[in-house]
Design a protein around this motif. Sequence first.
Motif, mmCIF file in Angstrom:
data_model
loop_
_atom_site.group_PDB
_atom_site.id
_atom_site.type_symbol
_atom_site.label_atom_id
_atom_site.label_comp_id
_atom_site.label_asym_id
_atom_site.label_seq_id
_atom_site.Cartn_x
_atom_site.Cartn_y
_atom_site.Cartn_z
ATOM 1 N N TRP A 163 0.842 -1.197 0.000
ATOM 2 C CA TRP A 163 0.000 0.000 0.000
ATOM 3 C C TRP A 163 0.878 1.247 0.000
ATOM 4 O O TRP A 163 1.747 1.408 0.853
ATOM 5 C CB TRP A 163 -0.927 -0.003 1.211
ATOM 6 C CG TRP A 163 -1.835 -1.197 1.194
ATOM 7 C CD1 TRP A 163 -1.591 -2.428 1.724
ATOM 8 C CD2 TRP A 163 -3.116 -1.278 0.567
ATOM 9 N NE1 TRP A 163 -2.640 -3.275 1.475
ATOM 10 C CE2 TRP A 163 -3.593 -2.599 0.769
ATOM 11 C CE3 TRP A 163 -3.907 -0.369 -0.131
ATOM 12 C CZ2 TRP A 163 -4.828 -3.016 0.285
ATOM 13 C CZ3 TRP A 163 -5.141 -0.791 -0.610
ATOM 14 C CH2 TRP A 163 -5.589 -2.096 -0.407
ATOM 15 N N VAL A 164 0.623 2.119 -0.969
ATOM 16 C CA VAL A 164 1.368 3.370 -1.095
ATOM 17 C C VAL A 164 0.351 4.492 -1.295
ATOM 18 O O VAL A 164 -0.355 4.524 -2.309
ATOM 19 C CB VAL A 164 2.357 3.334 -2.280
ATOM 20 C CG1 VAL A 164 3.099 4.666 -2.387
ATOM 21 C CG2 VAL A 164 3.342 2.178 -2.126
ATOM 22 N N GLY A 165 0.260 5.388 -0.317
ATOM 23 C CA GLY A 165 -0.665 6.506 -0.434
ATOM 24 C C GLY A 165 -2.102 6.089 -0.641
ATOM 25 O O GLY A 165 -2.846 6.750 -1.381
ATOM 26 N N GLY A 166 -2.513 4.990 -0.017
ATOM 27 C CA GLY A 166 -3.890 4.516 -0.147
ATOM 28 C C GLY A 166 -4.143 3.668 -1.374
ATOM 29 O O GLY A 166 -5.239 3.129 -1.537
ATOM 30 N N GLU A 167 -3.150 3.547 -2.260
ATOM 31 C CA GLU A 167 -3.298 2.715 -3.450
ATOM 32 C C GLU A 167 -2.677 1.344 -3.214
ATOM 33 O O GLU A 167 -1.649 1.214 -2.548
ATOM 34 C CB GLU A 167 -2.622 3.363 -4.660
ATOM 35 C CG GLU A 167 -3.356 4.565 -5.214
ATOM 36 C CD GLU A 167 -2.747 5.034 -6.525
ATOM 37 O OE1 GLU A 167 -3.511 5.503 -7.388
ATOM 38 O OE2 GLU A 167 -1.511 4.929 -6.679
#
Length: 416
Positions: A163-167
């Motif tokens: 998960w990166v920045g909600g993605e």
Amino acid sequence: MAADDSTSIPLTAMGCRWILDLTHLPVAAVKEMRRRWSRCEELDADPATIALDEDRVPVVPVPAHRFGELQESDRHPPSPPVFVPYDDHRLHALPYDLSRALTRRGITRLTGRALLLHAAALTDAAGRAVVLVAPSGTGKSTASATLGRHLGYVTDESVVITWVGGEARLAPYPKPPSLIPTRMGEAPTAQDKDERSPDDLGLAPTHPDPVVAAMVTLARSDEADEPRLVEVDLLDQLQDLLPETSSVFALPDGLEQLARAATRSGPPLRLEYREIGDCLGLLRSLLQERERPAPEWVHLPPRPGERLPPSSESGASWDEWPLTAGAVVRRLPWTDAIAHEGRVLVLLHHQPVLLAGLGELVWTQTGTPRSVGELEALAVAAFGEHPESARLVHDAVASLAARGLVVVDPEQGEGV
């Protein structure tokens, strides 16, 4: 790409760095093996490719008669090589053995660091990915080889999500797909799987930085006249997904991550179909759709001191002695849990337990120790009067205790 005669090839696969060392392979086999893994070599050179583990682990095919010798000589290096033994008379089996060995080490390297699923993944041109989850041997590689001629090929068996920045970013693993060949007069087995280069199979390019836009479980059926996407209850979908995960229990919020991934496009979905080739239009439409509202759930992670230790055994002894109203019931440590629409899915290490009705009430209410009498009153308040409410609550407590979810204080709980 390095010179064609190189026998030391840098790869990025599953978000991990590798060195494919082909020094011990016959010269004629080096070029073919390198072509099989050319997409992972290209990803290694692309700065957009996600890398979760930068250590370069060697993957080394070796003649079977030298396997023990080489393994002993590299017993304790910082990054132990993955030695893959092969028999000169069965060199055709090496590609499958190699990809299986790399996958297993990749899972070990990423345990507790990423969400890992036994799944295929394909993308549109923008890198929006659909993840196809199904048990081993039920069509993921076939789906990849069939649909991957039209959608970008990401992987045919191992999905790595971080998960990166909600993605939900997906670490690509465009290994050679594992396909069972059809041979006249023979019944092929898993050991006969053929692994050809994605390029030789005509698969569409691999996006270096895919983002999960949808996740579906696959359900092939001869009764499905037309392919369709069916909405599924969240907890039912999680129960179907969990057997296809690796080490989700090692993540501090594994169930929560899985629920978020399963609802990227909205409600959880199951793809029902007869022939996977008929599903292309449906999956393209799914990737183009605007995200729909996802179901709501409550994450119930253990607080400090409540998490089930990795080395401990879940399950408490239960002597089946009668319960008194003053017996005190308290919840035992667990790994993770999610509540949704009157049910709760509890994870004990790798074992999911689905609770509803009185089981759900007793488990959720005993985060603070409660007497059996208090639980009986709560049950009546929640479900109404019942002539056997005391027995039903006692049975629910006994069932949870037998499964290691609660414990009854023996000093206050013995006898009647």
